[in-house]
Design a protein around this motif. Structure first.
Motif, short mmCIF file in Angstrom:
data_model
loop_
_atom_site.label_atom_id
_atom_site.label_comp_id
_atom_site.label_asym_id
_atom_site.label_seq_id
_atom_site.Cartn_x
_atom_site.Cartn_y
_atom_site.Cartn_z
N GLU A 26 0.66 -1.29 0.23
CA GLU A 26 0.04 0.27 0.02
C GLU A 26 1.02 1.06 -0.19
O GLU A 26 0.75 2.44 -0.82
CB GLU A 26 -0.77 0.05 1.26
CG GLU A 26 -1.72 -1.10 0.88
CD GLU A 26 -3.44 -0.55 1.78
OE1 GLU A 26 -4.27 -1.60 2.17
OE2 GLU A 26 -3.00 -0.75 3.19
N ARG A 27 2.09 1.42 0.84
CA ARG A 27 2.70 2.37 0.31
C ARG A 27 3.29 2.66 -1.05
O ARG A 27 3.76 3.88 -0.92
CB ARG A 27 3.85 2.43 1.58
CG ARG A 27 5.05 3.36 1.73
CD ARG A 27 6.39 2.81 2.84
NE ARG A 27 6.67 1.42 2.37
CZ ARG A 27 7.56 0.92 2.56
NH1 ARG A 27 8.03 1.23 3.95
NH2 ARG A 27 8.59 -0.38 1.83
N ASP B 217 0.51 3.23 -3.07
CA ASP B 217 -0.15 4.75 -2.33
C ASP B 217 -1.68 4.40 -3.11
O ASP B 217 -1.78 4.96 -3.27
CB ASP B 217 0.30 5.92 -2.75
CG ASP B 217 0.22 7.11 -2.64
OD1 ASP B 217 -0.71 7.08 -1.50
OD2 ASP B 217 -0.39 8.04 -3.74
N SER B 218 -1.63 3.12 -2.41
CA SER B 218 -3.16 2.82 -2.72
C SER B 218 -3.88 1.74 -1.59
O SER B 218 -2.71 1.24 -1.07
CB SER B 218 -3.38 2.33 -3.71
OG SER B 218 -4.65 2.09 -4.46
#
Length: 383
Positions: A34-35, A38-39
């Motif tokens: 996720e990092r 960016d989602s």
């Protein structure tokens, strides 16, 4: 002959070790992924179980057409590709697709590996299967530790794909136990009697998926942890599951009835999940304490429900019924987390934990109904 058996067993252990890696890879790597992209990738968890469901459904047809060893190798190859793709994913779509592919490979290996294990021994396969499932748990607990150490290094995470690749290499030289599998189908009346179990299993699997699939995401969001540290949540989950399962096994050796264990553990899990839901907003750190306790309480449920469903069936009927019941469980692993996400609830939310608590209460009730109906089937068949 002895060398062939050893090669088969070595390949099986490597394949089941790959299952352990896959079982915890997607949940543990979620915060890091996720990092990096960016989602929000919470949907990757139901995608993983959707792939698992497809794998279980496909395995029946494949095992009737091809030797189990080939299906086992194909499933291991899919897991290796999925781990490599997930570790190096550059966008959300690639990671979610990798999760679904990992589930597909998992389902194929789980089905074909169990059959290969039975063929690899002359007597009961209980000992070998116990050792294989133990290997799954050990590797599932260890994988998040490696992910935590390799956070920020996709190449290092991709190295986990070596485990299923080793399985393929070992299985290439192993013999085929049989060209295909013949499975008898249970009658429609028996399937109808098993319906309550087929409803209880997806409810349980859905709750377990909420906690296991988001075992790294929940502490990451509740405590704003670094992705590497959050990955340890998945390792903790598997360690707690082991405690619960071994504890239930100890109770069974003391003569405690499985139905009673299921009721007590389900009520305990529901209570603890309710406490976690009440605490997650005002005291997120403290909420993780009852959440951890709920994992121990939940741990025995799957084996108990499945065992109670099958204990009155013949061996041939059990083989076919097991596939249907496992598939129904996988449906819950896909639908329940997806439903929570579509309703707008975060993995680390009070509503998520409260809904899970309610579902826990339904599991022993449906199982009790199924036991009464199964008893009626047996009595009718004996007349």
């Amino acid at each position: 002959m002895i060398a062939d058996v050893r090669r088969t067993r070595a390949g099986l252990f490597a394949a089941f070790a790959g299952l352990g890696v896959t079982a915890s890879f997607v949940p543990a790597v979620l915060p890091t992924a996720e990092r990096d992209v960016d989602s929000d990738l919470s949907v990757a968890v139901p995608a993983l179980f959707a792939g698992l469901l497809l794998g279980v459904l496909l395995s029946g047809a494949l095992l009737r057409a091809r030797p189990g060893r080939q299906v086992l190798m194909a499933g291991s190859a899919l897991q290796a590709l999925a781990i490599g793709g997930g570790a190096s994913a550059t966008n959300a779509g690639i990671f979610i697709a990798a999760a679904a592919l990992a589930g597909l490979g998992f389902g194929l290996v789980e089905a074909s590996g169990s059959i290969a294990a039975k063929a690899a021994v002359s007597g009961s396969a209980t000992g070998l299967l116990s050792a294989l499932t133990g290997t799954v748990a050990v590797c599932a607990a260890a994988t998040p530790l490696l992910i935590a150490a390799g956070t920020g290094m996709p190449a290092a995470l991709s190295a986990l794909a070596v485990i299923p690749v080793v399985a393929i290499v070992l299985l290439i030289r192993a013999p085929d136990a049989a060209p295909a599998v013949r499975v008898s189908k249970p009658g429609g009346r028996i399937l109808l009697r098993l319906l309550p179990f087929a409803l209880a299993l997806p409810l349980y699997v859905g709750v377990e998926t909420v906690i296991s699939g988001w075992s790294a995401v929940i502490p990451a969001r509740a405590l704003a942890l670094d992705p590497g540290a959050a990955a340890l949540g998945t390792s903790a989950f598997w360690a707690l599951m082991a405690i619960g399962r071994f504890g239930a096994a100890a109770l069974r050796t003391r003569g405690i009835r499985p139905g009673l264990i299921l009721w007590i553990s389900s009520l305990g899990a529901a209570t603890l999940l309710g406490c976690a839901g009440a605490l997650i907003a005002p005291a997120p750190g403290w909420a993780l304490v009852p959440l951890a306790g709920s994992v121990i309480a939940l741990a025995p449920s799957y084996g108990l429900v499945l065992g109670l469903a099958l204990d009155r069936l013949s061996t041939a009927q059990s083989t076919a019924a097991t596939g249907a019941l496992v598939a129904s469980g996988a449906v819950g692993g896909t639908m329940i987390p997806t439903s929570l996400l579509l309703a707008g609830h975060s993995p680390a939310s009070g509503v998520t934990f409260a809904a899970s608590a309610v579902l826990c209460l339904l599991v022993p009730a449906l199982t009790a109904l199924g036991r009464r109906r199964a008893s009626g089937t047996v009595m009718a068949s004996q007349k």
